[in-house]
Write an enzyme that holds these catalytic residues in place. Structure first.
Site, PDB file in Angstrom:
ATOM      1  N   ASN A 187     -65.398 -27.430  49.646  1.00 20.62           N
ATOM      2  CA  ASN A 187     -65.499 -28.904  50.986  1.00 20.62           C
ATOM      3  C   ASN A 187     -65.629 -27.978  52.161  1.00 20.62           C
ATOM      4  O   ASN A 187     -65.035 -26.896  52.290  1.00 20.62           O
ATOM      5  CB  ASN A 187     -63.817 -28.767  50.970  1.00 20.62           C
ATOM      6  CG  ASN A 187     -62.949 -29.609  52.169  1.00 20.62           C
ATOM      7  OD1 ASN A 187     -61.662 -29.529  52.292  1.00 20.62           O
ATOM      8  ND2 ASN A 187     -63.883 -30.199  52.703  1.00 20.62           N
ATOM      9  N   GLY A 188     -66.292 -28.630  52.817  1.00 16.27           N
ATOM     10  CA  GLY A 188     -67.117 -27.894  53.873  1.00 16.27           C
ATOM     11  C   GLY A 188     -68.791 -28.381  54.269  1.00 16.27           C
ATOM     12  O   GLY A 188     -68.479 -29.199  53.560  1.00 16.27           O
ATOM     13  N   GLY A 197     -62.299 -37.678  49.242  1.00 12.37           N
ATOM     14  CA  GLY A 197     -63.243 -38.136  48.725  1.00 12.37           C
ATOM     15  C   GLY A 197     -63.545 -39.076  47.648  1.00 12.37           C
ATOM     16  O   GLY A 197     -63.170 -38.776  46.245  1.00 12.37           O
ATOM     17  N   TYR A 230     -56.283 -36.940  60.694  1.00 16.07           N
ATOM     18  CA  TYR A 230     -56.336 -37.840  59.298  1.00 16.07           C
ATOM     19  C   TYR A 230     -56.869 -37.397  57.975  1.00 16.07           C
ATOM     20  O   TYR A 230     -56.571 -38.513  57.217  1.00 16.07           O
ATOM     21  CB  TYR A 230     -57.634 -38.855  60.191  1.00 16.07           C
ATOM     22  CG  TYR A 230     -58.050 -39.885  58.941  1.00 16.07           C
ATOM     23  CD1 TYR A 230     -57.954 -41.194  59.099  1.00 16.07           C
ATOM     24  CD2 TYR A 230     -59.797 -39.079  58.424  1.00 16.07           C
ATOM     25  CE1 TYR A 230     -58.493 -41.794  58.055  1.00 16.07           C
ATOM     26  CE2 TYR A 230     -60.160 -39.767  57.320  1.00 16.07           C
ATOM     27  CZ  TYR A 230     -59.756 -41.138  57.084  1.00 16.07           C
ATOM     28  OH  TYR A 230     -60.470 -42.346  56.409  1.00 16.07           O
ATOM     29  N   CYS A 278     -63.715 -33.219  50.956  1.00 17.85           N
ATOM     30  CA  CYS A 278     -63.814 -33.096  49.832  1.00 17.85           C
ATOM     31  C   CYS A 278     -62.269 -32.289  48.896  1.00 17.85           C
ATOM     32  O   CYS A 278     -61.566 -31.439  50.121  1.00 17.85           O
ATOM     33  CB  CYS A 278     -65.158 -32.256  48.802  1.00 17.85           C
ATOM     34  SG  CYS A 278     -66.692 -33.025  49.550  1.00 17.85           S
ATOM     35  N   CYS A 303     -59.733 -27.636  61.347  1.00 20.43           N
ATOM     36  CA  CYS A 303     -59.752 -28.432  61.819  1.00 20.43           C
ATOM     37  C   CYS A 303     -59.019 -29.340  62.007  1.00 20.43           C
ATOM     38  O   CYS A 303     -57.883 -29.746  60.565  1.00 20.43           O
ATOM     39  CB  CYS A 303     -61.332 -29.270  60.363  1.00 20.43           C
ATOM     40  SG  CYS A 303     -61.141 -31.005  61.197  1.00 20.43           S
ATOM     41  N   ASP A 351     -52.968 -46.218  65.497  1.00 23.89           N
ATOM     42  CA  ASP A 351     -54.010 -46.112  64.841  1.00 23.89           C
ATOM     43  C   ASP A 351     -54.443 -44.423  65.692  1.00 23.89           C
ATOM     44  O   ASP A 351     -53.247 -44.025  66.186  1.00 23.89           O
ATOM     45  CB  ASP A 351     -55.638 -46.908  65.016  1.00 23.89           C
ATOM     46  CG  ASP A 351     -56.230 -46.451  63.488  1.00 23.89           C
ATOM     47  OD1 ASP A 351     -55.832 -45.677  62.820  1.00 23.89           O
ATOM     48  OD2 ASP A 351     -56.924 -46.444  63.174  1.00 23.89           O
ATOM     49  N   ASP A 352     -54.827 -43.568  64.310  1.00 29.24           N
ATOM     50  CA  ASP A 352     -54.634 -42.219  63.979  1.00 29.24           C
ATOM     51  C   ASP A 352     -55.907 -41.600  65.030  1.00 29.24           C
ATOM     52  O   ASP A 352     -56.595 -40.878  65.983  1.00 29.24           O
ATOM     53  CB  ASP A 352     -55.107 -41.482  62.630  1.00 29.24           C
ATOM     54  CG  ASP A 352     -56.506 -42.593  62.399  1.00 29.24           C
ATOM     55  OD1 ASP A 352     -56.224 -42.641  61.883  1.00 29.24           O
ATOM     56  OD2 ASP A 352     -57.246 -41.612  62.389  1.00 29.24           O
ATOM     57  N   CYS A 409     -69.520 -33.534  64.928  1.00 28.97           N
ATOM     58  CA  CYS A 409     -68.842 -32.501  64.681  1.00 28.97           C
ATOM     59  C   CYS A 409     -70.479 -31.609  63.504  1.00 28.97           C
ATOM     60  O   CYS A 409     -70.914 -33.316  63.025  1.00 28.97           O
ATOM     61  CB  CYS A 409     -67.848 -33.196  63.983  1.00 28.97           C
ATOM     62  SG  CYS A 409     -67.641 -31.553  62.562  1.00 28.97           S
ATOM     63  N   CYS A 420     -64.976 -31.784  68.666  1.00 34.52           N
ATOM     64  CA  CYS A 420     -64.822 -32.977  68.877  1.00 34.52           C
ATOM     65  C   CYS A 420     -64.506 -33.365  70.214  1.00 34.52           C
ATOM     66  O   CYS A 420     -65.067 -34.610  70.979  1.00 34.52           O
ATOM     67  CB  CYS A 420     -65.057 -33.536  68.043  1.00 34.52           C
ATOM     68  SG  CYS A 420     -63.256 -33.189  66.804  1.00 34.52           S
ATOM     69  N   CYS A 428     -59.767 -25.609  65.417  1.00 36.27           N
ATOM     70  CA  CYS A 428     -61.338 -25.865  66.269  1.00 36.27           C
ATOM     71  C   CYS A 428     -60.927 -27.578  66.810  1.00 36.27           C
ATOM     72  O   CYS A 428     -60.635 -27.953  65.932  1.00 36.27           O
ATOM     73  CB  CYS A 428     -62.532 -26.213  65.052  1.00 36.27           C
ATOM     74  SG  CYS A 428     -63.883 -27.454  65.295  1.00 36.27           S
TER      75      CYS A 428
HETATM   76  P1  AMP Z   1     -64.479 -45.824  63.308  1.00 32.17           P
HETATM   77  O1  AMP Z   1     -64.044 -47.211  63.203  1.00 32.17           O
HETATM   78  O2  AMP Z   1     -65.752 -45.742  64.097  1.00 32.17           O
HETATM   79  O3  AMP Z   1     -63.847 -46.530  64.808  1.00 32.17           O
HETATM   80  O4  AMP Z   1     -63.202 -44.683  63.403  1.00 32.17           O
HETATM   81  C1  AMP Z   1     -62.003 -45.195  62.977  1.00 32.17           C
HETATM   82  C2  AMP Z   1     -61.554 -45.320  62.121  1.00 32.17           C
HETATM   83  O5  AMP Z   1     -61.868 -44.439  60.702  1.00 32.17           O
HETATM   84  C3  AMP Z   1     -59.703 -45.070  62.376  1.00 32.17           C
HETATM   85  O6  AMP Z   1     -59.034 -46.407  61.716  1.00 32.17           O
HETATM   86  C4  AMP Z   1     -59.680 -43.886  61.468  1.00 32.17           C
HETATM   87  O7  AMP Z   1     -58.592 -43.820  60.831  1.00 32.17           O
HETATM   88  C5  AMP Z   1     -60.275 -43.867  60.479  1.00 32.17           C
HETATM   89  N1  AMP Z   1     -61.822 -42.476  60.507  1.00 32.17           N
HETATM   90  C6  AMP Z   1     -61.248 -41.583  61.558  1.00 32.17           C
HETATM   91  N2  AMP Z   1     -62.050 -40.290  60.802  1.00 32.17           N
HETATM   92  C7  AMP Z   1     -62.662 -40.346  60.453  1.00 32.17           C
HETATM   93  C8  AMP Z   1     -63.524 -39.878  58.635  1.00 32.17           C
HETATM   94  N3  AMP Z   1     -63.844 -38.815  59.597  1.00 32.17           N
HETATM   95  N4  AMP Z   1     -63.484 -40.210  58.027  1.00 32.17           N
HETATM   96  C9  AMP Z   1     -63.397 -41.764  57.554  1.00 32.17           C
HETATM   97  N5  AMP Z   1     -62.319 -42.023  58.282  1.00 32.17           N
HETATM   98  C10 AMP Z   1     -61.949 -41.807  59.614  1.00 32.17           C
END
Ligand code: AMP
Length: 459
Positions: free
Chosen positions: A108-109, A34, A248, A7, A242, A351-352, A388, A442, A439
């Protein structure tokens, strides 16, 4: 229970500004944290008012609602909610009263000992109107036996476990509070001589013309009133920011721990290029979160960077959609691949993170349909093995794809020609900070706070 991970929270103390409007603009800049609901509470020194609703900041507020919010103190909140937990009663800021005490809170948390504290407070006669752990924080503060607000807050912090960055407001004082582990960010800024602001991220300060002063330290309470800023610090020997803020959540133009997020993410991409080099024609980042990492991969590998995927910025984050079906559709609505750039090319796709494994196979399919000859997937974080409990919507253990499949199996599942995850050491190195600042639960399962109760609930 209601989780609210990334958030956005904001606070302002300004004798001579239009506080509601500045808060509104700051919430715009924190919208990425958010998109489910937004709210602003203000105080004119005698009375707290609040306006909040479901929707994006631009949908929630209009001229009329903003001009009805008066005073010299305001807090604001953008709420991020996980699957199923979107209940109107949990919209923030939350305003609570007890006798002649009033406060508003933006959180936020996630509080991990919520259940025990809620029971204790209910037994004492405190009422709960929401399922939000922010109400536990509020009731705890209101029930404190201490006489002044900073002591009430400190006493409550001694009981709270989990992640909380808070902006809190009484009728005459603005507070900024960060949990002793510093799990979520919070910073202090200034406009002119006597306007002070608090924000989850520094990018919001830039947009409203505030200068960054410093971060609120883990375990610190700051009180802001007519006398300026007073700090109440308590040394904490363990920090646990975190690491997903770097991976991300936060915007690339924000600064956390003196690190510009853009630089950290570029370093992650460069680290991936070193750990997983590949012969390819074009580096493409999944926009927007992986764009800085793609820049870093391209720079380190010498492979040109191209905007192979165009993102429609108005569909919202796919994660936020409540059902799997809607999430699946979300990816198609979100990205448009450009055939002219992709046709007959060997692509490095950056991707992240891969969480449940919903996004990646669809993006790879989009690239292949648009003529990509090979797709080499590179991910800025190691495989996610543990859920998490500190508020991040990481799904249950079974939902995390890496708990069910090996890296080779994931490569086949997502339909990539190769797959490389940045190592944990590579990830930490990109931040330029020591490992024990974070942290990393995960990835490692080493939680910074006791989570056995939460684990049992999942079992
Ligand atoms: P997924 O489709 O479940 O594998 O989620 C991976 C994608 O969601 C990646 O493209 C990230 O950019 C994004 N992502 C990663 N962590 C989160 C999060 N906690 N909330 C929303 N999006 C996320």
């Amino acid at each position: 229970m209601d989780l609210h991970e990334a958030c956005g929270v904001f606070g302002i103390y300004a004798p001579d500004e239009d506080i509601a409007r500045l808060t509104y603009f700051a919430l715009f800049a924190l919208q990425h944290r958010g998109q489910e609901s937004a709210g602003i509470a203000t105080s004119d020194g005698t009375r707290i008012q609040v306006f909040a609703d479901v929707g994006l900041v631009s949908q929630v507020f209009n001229e009329e609602s903003l001009s009805n919010l008066h005073g010299h103190i305001a807090i604001g909140h953008n709420r991020y909610s996980i699957t199923g937990a979107s209940q109107a009663c949990n919209i923030q800021p939350l305003v609570k009263n007890n006798g002649n005490l009033s406060l508003a809170i933006a959180h936020n948390g996630n509080i991990t000992n919520y259940t025990a504290l809620a029971k204790e407070l209910t037994d004492k006669g405190y009422q709960f109107k929401t399922t939000s752990d922010s109400e536990v924080i509020s009731n705890l503060i209101l029930s404190s036996t201490e006489r002044d607000w900073p002591s009430r807050i400190r006493q409550s912090m001694n009981r709270l476990q989990g992640a909380y960055s808070l902006t809190l407001m009484t009728v005459d004082t603005l507070f900024g509070i960060r949990d002793p582990l510093g799990m979520r960010p919070l910073c202090l800024g200034r406009i002119g001589d006597d306007t002070w602001v608090l924000s989850s991220e520094s990018c919001a300060l830039d947009h409203i013309g505030a200068v960054f002063v410093r971060e609120i330290e883990p375990g610190e309470i700051v009180a802001i009133d007519a006398n300026g800023v007073t700090s109440f610090k308590k040394a904490s020997d363990k920090h646990a920011l975190c690491i997903f803020e770097y991976i991300y959540f936060a915007r690339p133009d924000s600064i956390i721990n003196n690190r510009l997020l853009y630089d950290v993410r570029s370093a992650m991409g460069a680290g991936l290029a070193e750990e997983y080099p590949v012969e390819a024609d074009l580096v493409v980042g999944v926009p927007d979160s992986a764009t800085p990492a793609a820049v870093g991969y391209s720079a380190r590998s010498g492979i040109p960077l191209g905007m192979g995927l165009i993102k429609n910025h108005y569909t919202g984050r796919t994660f936020i959609k409540p059902t799997q079906n809607l999430r699946d559709l979300g990816v198609k609505l979100k990205f448009n691949p450009m055939r002219r750039l992709l046709e007959n090319k060997r692509i490095v796709l950056v991707d992240d993170s891969i969480v449940r494994g919903t996004t990646t196979p669809q993006v790879i399919r989009l690239l292949r349909k648009s003529g990509a000859k090979e797709v080499h997937m590179r991910v800025c974080s190691p495989p996610l093995h543990f859920p998490c409990f500190m508020g991040v919507d990481m799904a249950t253990k079974q939902e995390l794809i890496a708990t069910r499949m090996s890296v080779d199996e994931i490569r086949d599942y997502i339909g990539a020609d190769s797959l490389g995850y940045l190592s944990l050491d590579g990830l930490v190195k990109s931040t330029g900070l020591p490992k024990n600042e974070f942290c990393l639960a995960c990835f490692t399962g080493a939680y910074p706070i006791p989570v056995q109760l939460e684990m049992d609930k999942l079992a």
